[in-house]
Design a protein around this motif. Structure first.
Motif, PDB file in Angstrom:
ATOM      1  N   GLU A 148      11.755  -5.216  13.321  1.00 50.08           N
ATOM      2  CA  GLU A 148      11.890  -5.987  12.091  1.00 50.08           C
ATOM      3  C   GLU A 148      10.765  -7.007  11.995  1.00 50.08           C
ATOM      4  O   GLU A 148      10.187  -7.396  12.998  1.00 50.08           O
ATOM      5  N   ASN A 149      10.480  -7.431  10.775  1.00 50.63           N
ATOM      6  CA  ASN A 149       9.536  -8.511  10.547  1.00 50.63           C
ATOM      7  C   ASN A 149      10.301  -9.711  10.019  1.00 50.63           C
ATOM      8  O   ASN A 149      11.074  -9.575   9.079  1.00 50.63           O
ATOM      9  N   LEU A 167       6.958 -10.489  14.497  1.00 50.96           N
ATOM     10  CA  LEU A 167       7.330  -9.077  14.636  1.00 50.96           C
ATOM     11  C   LEU A 167       8.328  -8.878  15.773  1.00 50.96           C
ATOM     12  O   LEU A 167       8.056  -9.236  16.912  1.00 50.96           O
ATOM     13  N   GLN A 173       7.532   0.502  20.533  1.00 48.31           N
ATOM     14  CA  GLN A 173       6.551  -0.567  20.759  1.00 48.31           C
ATOM     15  C   GLN A 173       6.821  -1.273  22.082  1.00 48.31           C
ATOM     16  O   GLN A 173       5.906  -1.736  22.738  1.00 48.31           O
ATOM     17  N   PRO A 320      -5.016  -6.059  11.676  1.00 46.24           N
ATOM     18  CA  PRO A 320      -4.394  -5.094  12.591  1.00 46.24           C
ATOM     19  C   PRO A 320      -5.337  -3.998  13.073  1.00 46.24           C
ATOM     20  O   PRO A 320      -5.119  -3.420  14.141  1.00 46.24           O
ATOM     21  N   GLY A 321      -6.403  -3.706  12.319  1.00 44.90           N
ATOM     22  CA  GLY A 321      -7.333  -2.661  12.740  1.00 44.90           C
ATOM     23  C   GLY A 321      -8.378  -3.144  13.723  1.00 44.90           C
ATOM     24  O   GLY A 321      -9.129  -2.366  14.273  1.00 44.90           O
ATOM     25  N   GLU A 326      -2.922  -5.328  20.176  1.00 43.97           N
ATOM     26  CA  GLU A 326      -2.620  -4.603  18.945  1.00 43.97           C
ATOM     27  C   GLU A 326      -1.294  -5.049  18.342  1.00 43.97           C
ATOM     28  O   GLU A 326      -1.075  -4.940  17.151  1.00 43.97           O
ATOM     29  N   LEU A 327      -0.410  -5.526  19.180  1.00 43.73           N
ATOM     30  CA  LEU A 327       0.938  -5.873  18.724  1.00 43.73           C
ATOM     31  C   LEU A 327       1.346  -7.245  19.209  1.00 43.73           C
ATOM     32  O   LEU A 327       0.852  -7.733  20.213  1.00 43.73           O
ATOM     33  N   LYS A 330       0.244 -12.365  15.382  1.00 44.55           N
ATOM     34  CA  LYS A 330      -0.119 -12.456  13.968  1.00 44.55           C
ATOM     35  C   LYS A 330      -0.954 -13.692  13.695  1.00 44.55           C
ATOM     36  O   LYS A 330      -1.537 -13.827  12.633  1.00 44.55           O
TER      37      LYS A 330
ATOM     38  N   LYS B  25      11.854   1.168   8.353  1.00 45.87           N
ATOM     39  CA  LYS B  25      12.934   1.189   9.338  1.00 45.87           C
ATOM     40  C   LYS B  25      13.576   2.574   9.399  1.00 45.87           C
ATOM     41  O   LYS B  25      13.884   3.090  10.474  1.00 45.87           O
ATOM     42  N   THR B  79       0.484  -4.403   8.238  1.00 45.92           N
ATOM     43  CA  THR B  79       0.282  -5.677   8.923  1.00 45.92           C
ATOM     44  C   THR B  79       0.477  -5.555  10.433  1.00 45.92           C
ATOM     45  O   THR B  79       0.135  -6.464  11.174  1.00 45.92           O
ATOM     46  N   GLY B  81       0.285  -2.942  14.021  1.00 42.31           N
ATOM     47  CA  GLY B  81      -0.077  -1.689  14.654  1.00 42.31           C
ATOM     48  C   GLY B  81      -1.508  -1.307  14.333  1.00 42.31           C
ATOM     49  O   GLY B  81      -2.033  -1.645  13.279  1.00 42.31           O
ATOM     50  N   ALA B  82      -2.132  -0.604  15.288  1.00 41.59           N
ATOM     51  CA  ALA B  82      -3.552  -0.308  15.141  1.00 41.59           C
ATOM     52  C   ALA B  82      -3.804   1.097  14.623  1.00 41.59           C
ATOM     53  O   ALA B  82      -4.927   1.542  14.561  1.00 41.59           O
ATOM     54  N   LYS B 104      -5.093   0.721   8.838  1.00 43.09           N
ATOM     55  CA  LYS B 104      -6.043  -0.350   9.158  1.00 43.09           C
ATOM     56  C   LYS B 104      -6.924   0.035  10.342  1.00 43.09           C
ATOM     57  O   LYS B 104      -8.071  -0.369  10.428  1.00 43.09           O
ATOM     58  N   GLY B 105      -6.354   0.781  11.274  1.00 44.59           N
ATOM     59  CA  GLY B 105      -7.153   1.290  12.389  1.00 44.59           C
ATOM     60  C   GLY B 105      -7.283   2.798  12.250  1.00 44.59           C
ATOM     61  O   GLY B 105      -7.599   3.307  11.175  1.00 44.59           O
TER      62      GLY B 105
END
Lengths: 348, 404
Positions: A148-149, A167, A173, A320-321, A326-327, A330, B25, B79, B81-82, B104-105
């Motif tokens: 969830e965000n 996040l 993840q 994010p790129g 990577e996670l 923010k 989700k 927003t 994850g790569a 984004k990646g």
């Protein structure tokens, strides 16, 4: 026997079998309170007997969230001392970590907002991660597999009101970081990281965590405390050299992926505390698959030149790129960036 | 009444393409809960995600959309994850009939999967080629048995279709355009790349071995029956990446690779380098990896067709520009095939030639022309002589992949 009787008997057997099967599949508790890790109002996070709080000398940065950590060993079991890696906790161990933001970092008595509690449970098949998300009433946390965000707001230690997203990871993840050779493992609690003081409830002064664990029978085979390695606190210069603090910060924040058995092994960059090869550590190493994460810079680390080092660029980015990690980040962790810039600047 | 219905329909439609946190989700839960052996069906429509979708520790899973451009997974508002899609630690995974947009990646990254199939998959960045686009479109890395069939990659700021540190690879019937590199095989073993069209990239097809990696050495790469044309796009890779040094106008570039056979391809209007064969030393980058082999050896380029418009090379940057100017000053057209001429002095026979099984052989190509740059000798003895390369190597074995 009539057809009806056979049918009835079949139905009975089926019911019996289904009951058996449901006994065998372990049911994952839906609520954090179901575990009984905490006594009383569980939002106060007062550990039940057998649940021991701990802290790490240099923790992973998680967008300025604060963390409460607890360990529950199976009864009458202990951990055997080992200072080369994360401790090898016995099957039945649960590591518990609650993430929260104080409403005001300058004054913790102004209350806090609990966001999530993560569990790492050591089962006979291996470690398993579960995430419980705290409800708005803050009276319990509920199981969530897909993450969830959440928007959060707090007053930081400078008195500025900050708003950001936070996040909560999904289960994949979790193992994106807790991963050695595709096997889930804990990251933090090593001897080096635990070798520091903690104020245990009911005792007037702080006590070294390793000594406490040894005294209470949680840890066996421990040498004299002076012989136990100790990780510095990244932002306390009196606890270690610049190099030591920077390497420890990279170790806990990056090396869970950037190690030869981790998910970032494809990059050839190893940020483990133990790495000795300068190229593997990034010094004058060309990027492999950085894409625009390179920020137009040629090498991961250029000695003496933080502003030309990809490592600094990626830790500074929130795209994010391009960003690293990577996670789980923010916002920019300005304070650790200062440490790493100083570290690279001082390199010959 | 009719108006209300119309508005309702419009709202429904709008909600289908706009940010849908519920979708994130729902799909991620599907991916996490999928039983081994099952198919994850994705509906038709455009779905917007704010984070990567990941599949992990699964076997025999098919992720199946309703078709390219029918099932569209958009990561424009990402927003977290790569990459767009991520698959790790799996066995026999199929991704088919879908489009991934604007991550984004990287577009789709699969790591440590034994048996990975991409079939009828499109990965694209929709705002044209630019450095802000993600690095790789299709990105299997450290995988075994990789099949890429009927896929399209557009707009990657590194390589559209990139296979890295893998073994057992087939890339076929695919298209790559408007990327820096169309198709790239890097540090990979046993790859067949055929029946593809790589066009309007900076470089059409690359075969590279790079230092400091886990899988050190690639080889046995066959590139054949491809149509490689009009790769003259201005290089838009962010500096620091190895593809940033690929010259605009490159059809194919082989760097530090061993065992590459290039045949029956059509190299058309790649205005700088039809086919280049170079060592890593040519990049001028430092090498600290002692186990790394920086030379291109055992390369065979035969039975290809070369065509090009007359005139100067594509617009170039940096050292390439100087190099091509030098060639043109001699009054020569820029040859189709370019070699840096740097070879491994440890592998020379008593006559000072490379051992016969390690040679670079260039033979029987239509409109064949070449230049040996003598880069190792400070470009002093540049030569257009084709004779030293008039030889044959034993054909490489076909690669087979074992996938679903």
């Amino acid at each position: 026997m009539s057809v009806k009787k056979i049918f009835l008997l079949g139905a009975l057997l089926l019911t019996f079998w289904l009951t058996l099967a449901s006994w065998q599949t372990k049911v994952v508790p839906e609520k954090l309170s179901d575990y009984g890790f905490f006594i009383g109002d569980i939002s106060r996070q007062h550990p039940a007997p057998g649940v021991v709080p701990y802290t790490l000398n240099t923790p992973l940065f998680s967008d300025y969230a604060e963390k409460l950590r607890f360990i529950k060993l199976p009864s009458r079991k202990s951990v055997i001392y080992n200072d080369t890696a994360v401790l090898n906790f016995p099957v039945g161990t649960t590591l518990i970590k609650t993430f929260y933001y104080p409403n005001d970092f300058r004054n913790q008595s102004k209350g806090r907002r609990l966001l999530e509690t993560r569990l790492l449970t050591h089962e006979s098949e291996g470690w398993k991660a579960l995430v419980y998300v705290w409800n708005t009433e803050q009276d319990d946390a509920l199981l969530e597999v897909a993450g969830e965000n959440k928007a959060v707001q707090y007053v930081d230690d400078q008195g500025n009101t900050r708003q950001q997203n936070y996040l909560i990871p999904n289960l994949n993840q979790c193992s994106g970081c807790h991963n050695r050779k595709e096997v889930m493992v804990p990251i933090g609690p090593s001897v080096r990281q635990l070798n520091g003081n903690f104020i245990y409830k009911g005792s007037p002064a702080s006590e070294n965590q390793l000594l406490y664990w040894q005294r209470t029978g949680m840890l066996t085979g421990m040498p004299a405390l002076a012989d136990c390695p100790k990780a510095p606190v990244w932002n306390k210069p009196e606890t270690g050299s610049l190099n030591d603090r920077a390497r420890t910060w990279l170790d806990i924040n990056c090396a869970h992926c950037h190690n030869p058995d981790g998910p970032a092994m494809t990059s050839g960059l190893n940020l483990s505390y133990s790495e000795k090869n300068p190229t593997a550590l990034g010094i004058l190493k060309s990027p492999v698959a950085a894409g625009r994460g390179s920020g137009g810079r040629a090498f991961d680390i250029v000695p003496g030149k933080p502003e030309q080092s990809i490592l600094i660029y990626r830790l500074h980015s929130t795209d994010p790129g391009a960003m690293m990690p990577e996670l789980g980040r923010k916002v920019v962790h300005t304070e650790s960036l200062d440490l790493l810039k100083a570290w690279i600047k001082a390199m010959q | 009444m009719k108006l209300t219905l119309l508005i309702l329909t419009a709202m429904l439609f709008a909600s289908k393409v706009m940010a849908q946190p519920g979708i994130q989700k729902r799909y991620q839960t599907k991916f996490i809960m999928a039983e081994d052996g099952s198919t994850i069906e994705l509906d038709a429509g455009t779905f917007s995600f704010t984070g990567s979708l990941s599949l992990q520790d699964k076997k025999r899973i098919v992720i199946s959309g309703k078709g390219i451009d029918k099932t569209v997974l958009s990561f424009k508002g990402q927003t977290d994850g790569a990459e767009g899609l991520r698959v790790s630690n799996g066995e026999s995974i199929v991704i088919e009939n879908l489009t991934v947009q604007d991550s984004k990646g990287d577009g789709i990254k699969t790591m440590n999967v034994k048996g990975i199939t991409f079939r009828n998959v499109k990965v694209e960045w929709t705002e044209g080629p630019k450095p802000e686009n993600g690095g790789y479109g299709l990105y299997p890395v450290q995988c075994e048995n990789v099949l890429i069939d009927g896929c399209t990659a557009i707009g990657a700021s590194d390589a559209g279709i990139y296979v890295g540190q893998s073994r057992g690879i087939v890339v076929k019937n695919s298209k790559a355009y408007h990327n820096v590199a169309g198709i790239e095989i890097e540090n990979s073993l046993h790859a067949d790349v055929f029946d593809n069209e790589a066009y309007e990239n900076t470089g059409g097809i690359l075969v590279f071995d790079l230092p400091d990696l886990v899988q050190k050495r690639g080889g046995n790469v066959r590139v054949f029956n491809n149509y490689i044309h009009d790769n003259n796009l201005r290089n838009f890779a962010p500096e620091g990446n190895i593809v940033a040094s690929v010259a605009d106008g490159t059809g194919m570039l082989i760097m530090a690779a061993t065992g590459v056979e290039v045949f029956n391809n059509r190299f058309i209007r790649n205005q700088s380098v039809g086919t280049g064969i170079i060592s890593y030393l040519f990049t001028g980058l430092p090498i600290k990896d002692k186990s790394y082999y920086p030379f291109s050896t055992a390369i065979s380029v035969h039975d290809n067709v070369y065509e090009r418009d007359p005139g100067p090379a594509a617009i170039l940057r940096g050292s390439w520009d100087g190099l091509f100017k030098t060639i043109r000053q001699t009054g020569q057209q820029i040859p189709h095939i370019l070699l840096d001429g740097i070879s491994d002095s440890a592998k020379l026979d008593k006559d000072g030639k490379l051992q016969s099984d390690l040679r670079i052989c260039i033979q029987n190509n239509k409109d064949q022309s070449l230049i040996n740059l003598d880069a190792g000798g400070g470009f002093k003895n540049m030569s257009y002589d084709q004779k030293p390369f008039d030889c044959q190597l034993v054909p490489l074995k076909a690669s087979t992949v074992n996938v679903r």
